[in-house]
Design a protein around this motif. Structure first.
Motif, PDB file in Angstrom:
ATOM      1  N   TYR A   4      31.212  28.748  12.388  1.00  0.00           N
ATOM      2  CA  TYR A   4      31.444  27.317  12.554  1.00  0.00           C
ATOM      3  C   TYR A   4      32.938  27.040  12.525  1.00  0.00           C
ATOM      4  CZ  TYR A   4      26.547  26.152  11.931  1.00  0.00           C
ATOM      5  OH  TYR A   4      25.194  26.040  12.107  1.00  0.00           O
ATOM      6  N   ILE A   5      33.313  25.945  13.193  1.00  0.00           N
ATOM      7  CA  ILE A   5      34.650  25.409  13.048  1.00  0.00           C
ATOM      8  C   ILE A   5      34.516  24.103  12.283  1.00  0.00           C
ATOM      9  CG2 ILE A   5      35.740  26.506  15.037  1.00  0.00           C
ATOM     10  CD1 ILE A   5      35.205  23.912  16.576  1.00  0.00           C
ATOM     11  N   TYR A   6      35.512  23.819  11.466  1.00  0.00           N
ATOM     12  CA  TYR A   6      35.499  22.634  10.615  1.00  0.00           C
ATOM     13  C   TYR A   6      36.829  21.903  10.762  1.00  0.00           C
ATOM     14  CZ  TYR A   6      31.796  25.343   8.367  1.00  0.00           C
ATOM     15  OH  TYR A   6      30.671  26.088   8.112  1.00  0.00           O
ATOM     16  N   LEU A   7      36.763  20.586  10.724  1.00  0.00           N
ATOM     17  CA  LEU A   7      37.954  19.745  10.735  1.00  0.00           C
ATOM     18  C   LEU A   7      37.822  18.719   9.625  1.00  0.00           C
ATOM     19  CD1 LEU A   7      38.104  19.059  14.569  1.00  0.00           C
ATOM     20  CD2 LEU A   7      39.677  20.490  13.278  1.00  0.00           C
ATOM     21  N   ALA A   8      38.943  18.384   9.004  1.00  0.00           N
ATOM     22  CA  ALA A   8      38.969  17.342   7.979  1.00  0.00           C
ATOM     23  C   ALA A   8      40.168  16.441   8.249  1.00  0.00           C
ATOM     24  CB  ALA A   8      39.055  17.954   6.586  1.00  0.00           C
ATOM     25  N   SER A   9      40.011  15.168   7.909  1.00  0.00           N
ATOM     26  CA  SER A   9      41.026  14.173   8.220  1.00  0.00           C
ATOM     27  C   SER A   9      41.007  13.059   7.172  1.00  0.00           C
ATOM     28  CB  SER A   9      40.714  13.583   9.604  1.00  0.00           C
ATOM     29  OG  SER A   9      41.506  12.467   9.883  1.00  0.00           O
ATOM     30  N   PRO A  10      42.142  12.355   7.012  1.00  0.00           N
ATOM     31  CA  PRO A  10      42.137  11.199   6.117  1.00  0.00           C
ATOM     32  C   PRO A  10      41.448   9.978   6.742  1.00  0.00           C
ATOM     33  CG  PRO A  10      44.327  11.556   7.019  1.00  0.00           C
ATOM     34  CD  PRO A  10      43.487  12.688   7.486  1.00  0.00           C
ATOM     35  N   LEU A  13      36.338  10.875  11.555  1.00  0.00           N
ATOM     36  CA  LEU A  13      36.329  11.677  12.780  1.00  0.00           C
ATOM     37  C   LEU A  13      35.062  11.371  13.572  1.00  0.00           C
ATOM     38  CD1 LEU A  13      37.468  15.021  11.146  1.00  0.00           C
ATOM     39  CD2 LEU A  13      38.774  13.706  12.830  1.00  0.00           C
ATOM     40  N   PRO A  14      35.166  11.299  14.909  1.00  0.00           N
ATOM     41  CA  PRO A  14      33.964  11.032  15.697  1.00  0.00           C
ATOM     42  C   PRO A  14      32.985  12.194  15.655  1.00  0.00           C
ATOM     43  CG  PRO A  14      35.881  11.305  17.130  1.00  0.00           C
ATOM     44  CD  PRO A  14      36.360  11.398  15.717  1.00  0.00           C
ATOM     45  N   GLN A  15      31.712  11.869  15.709  1.00  0.00           N
ATOM     46  CA  GLN A  15      30.690  12.907  15.810  1.00  0.00           C
ATOM     47  C   GLN A  15      29.991  12.740  17.154  1.00  0.00           C
ATOM     48  OE1 GLN A  15      27.664  12.756  12.837  1.00  0.00           O
ATOM     49  NE2 GLN A  15      27.355  10.585  13.002  1.00  0.00           N
ATOM     50  N   GLY A  16      29.281  13.763  17.551  1.00  0.00           N
ATOM     51  CA  GLY A  16      28.561  13.709  18.811  1.00  0.00           C
ATOM     52  C   GLY A  16      28.779  14.968  19.615  1.00  0.00           C
ATOM     53  N   PHE A  42      29.759  17.932  17.299  1.00  0.00           N
ATOM     54  CA  PHE A  42      30.391  17.711  15.999  1.00  0.00           C
ATOM     55  C   PHE A  42      29.467  16.847  15.135  1.00  0.00           C
ATOM     56  CE2 PHE A  42      33.839  18.471  18.948  1.00  0.00           C
ATOM     57  CZ  PHE A  42      34.633  19.354  18.252  1.00  0.00           C
ATOM     58  N   GLU A  43      29.198  17.335  13.931  1.00  0.00           N
ATOM     59  CA  GLU A  43      28.406  16.541  12.998  1.00  0.00           C
ATOM     60  C   GLU A  43      29.213  16.319  11.729  1.00  0.00           C
ATOM     61  OE1 GLU A  43      25.388  19.484  10.820  1.00  0.00           O
ATOM     62  OE2 GLU A  43      24.987  19.274  12.950  1.00  0.00           O
ATOM     63  N   ASN A  44      29.057  15.130  11.167  1.00  0.00           N
ATOM     64  CA  ASN A  44      29.861  14.797   9.988  1.00  0.00           C
ATOM     65  C   ASN A  44      29.230  15.336   8.708  1.00  0.00           C
ATOM     66  OD1 ASN A  44      27.902  12.974   9.115  1.00  0.00           O
ATOM     67  ND2 ASN A  44      28.940  11.207   9.972  1.00  0.00           N
ATOM     68  N   ASN A  45      29.917  15.121   7.630  1.00  0.00           N
ATOM     69  CA  ASN A  45      29.530  15.666   6.326  1.00  0.00           C
ATOM     70  C   ASN A  45      28.797  14.635   5.457  1.00  0.00           C
ATOM     71  OD1 ASN A  45      31.973  14.202   6.130  1.00  0.00           O
ATOM     72  ND2 ASN A  45      32.524  15.247   4.240  1.00  0.00           N
ATOM     73  N   TYR A  46      27.938  13.867   6.084  1.00  0.00           N
ATOM     74  CA  TYR A  46      27.145  12.894   5.342  1.00  0.00           C
ATOM     75  C   TYR A  46      25.697  13.358   5.305  1.00  0.00           C
ATOM     76  CZ  TYR A  46      24.989   8.541   3.862  1.00  0.00           C
ATOM     77  OH  TYR A  46      24.267   7.600   3.174  1.00  0.00           O
ATOM     78  N   TYR A  64      36.790  12.930   5.146  1.00  0.00           N
ATOM     79  CA  TYR A  64      36.167  12.853   6.465  1.00  0.00           C
ATOM     80  C   TYR A  64      36.207  14.232   7.119  1.00  0.00           C
ATOM     81  CZ  TYR A  64      36.487   7.869   5.690  1.00  0.00           C
ATOM     82  OH  TYR A  64      36.359   6.612   5.155  1.00  0.00           O
ATOM     83  N   GLN A  65      35.024  14.788   7.354  1.00  0.00           N
ATOM     84  CA  GLN A  65      34.923  16.148   7.869  1.00  0.00           C
ATOM     85  C   GLN A  65      33.861  16.226   8.958  1.00  0.00           C
ATOM     86  OE1 GLN A  65      34.156  18.729   4.491  1.00  0.00           O
ATOM     87  NE2 GLN A  65      35.636  17.616   3.235  1.00  0.00           N
ATOM     88  N   VAL A  66      34.078  17.146   9.890  1.00  0.00           N
ATOM     89  CA  VAL A  66      33.071  17.461  10.899  1.00  0.00           C
ATOM     90  C   VAL A  66      32.976  18.973  11.035  1.00  0.00           C
ATOM     91  CG1 VAL A  66      33.248  15.319  12.253  1.00  0.00           C
ATOM     92  CG2 VAL A  66      34.710  17.268  12.824  1.00  0.00           C
ATOM     93  N   ALA A  67      31.816  19.418  11.503  1.00  0.00           N
ATOM     94  CA  ALA A  67      31.567  20.836  11.757  1.00  0.00           C
ATOM     95  C   ALA A  67      30.972  20.969  13.146  1.00  0.00           C
ATOM     96  CB  ALA A  67      30.606  21.410  10.719  1.00  0.00           C
ATOM     97  N   ALA A  68      31.254  22.107  13.781  1.00  0.00           N
ATOM     98  CA  ALA A  68      30.654  22.416  15.083  1.00  0.00           C
ATOM     99  C   ALA A  68      30.318  23.895  15.127  1.00  0.00           C
ATOM    100  CB  ALA A  68      31.603  22.049  16.221  1.00  0.00           C
TER     101      ALA A  68
END
Length: 149
Positions: A4-10, A13-16, A42-46, A64-68
């Motif tokens: 997986y790749i992961y991104l985090a931001s303050p 982040l858009p998901q979809g 991309f799916e968020n961490n909720y 705010y994080q997403v994974a793909a």
């Protein structure tokens, strides 16, 4: 194992799903070629069941994080230069470019599923302006980048 790749931001982040090009978007969805089907989702961490956010990795500083699922974005040592790799890296690059312009900073990480909290292999600080090409985003397993504008 799944990578997986992961991104985090303050900022959020858009998901979809990005990159699919269906000939027929109905049910069933029909694609002309396999390349038209290849995409990043991309799916968020909720967690809706628990009604709360969770962290994909202990190394992230931002909420705010997403994974793909990264089946077409291999680790550096497995890079082949296929059309699917190129397409997914372009999608990731464009996604990250929009996110970094909004937030000013991103954390970027890749890992095999279940290994997200194991010790990092590499940690780097990178300026977005130094990333000229989507292939610059190919990482090693458990490599973590802090990217700033």
């Amino acid at each position: 194992m799944t990578q997986y790749i992961y991104l985090a931001s303050p900022v959020k982040l858009p998901q979809g799903s990005y990159g699919q090009n269906p000939v027929y978007p109905g049910n069933p969805i029909i694609f002309r070629t396999e390349l038209d089907f290849i995409h990043l989702a991309f799916e968020n961490n909720y967690d809706p069941r628990l009604k709360q956010k969770f962290s994909y990795s202990q190394y992230f500083s931002y909420d705010y994080q997403v994974a793909a699922y990264a089946n077409h974005i291999p680790f550096k040592y497995r890079l082949k230069g296929t059309p699917g790799e190129e397409k997914c890296l372009r999608i990731l690059y464009d996604y990250m470019e929009k996110a970094i312009q909004t937030s000013g900073t991103l954390e970027y990480f890749t890992s095999l599923n279940g290994w997200e909290n194991k010790p990092l292999e590499k940690r780097r600080s990178v300026r977005w302006t130094d990333l000229k090409d989507p292939y610059d985003l190919v990482l090693e397993d458990r490599e973590f980048w802090e990217i700033t504008v």
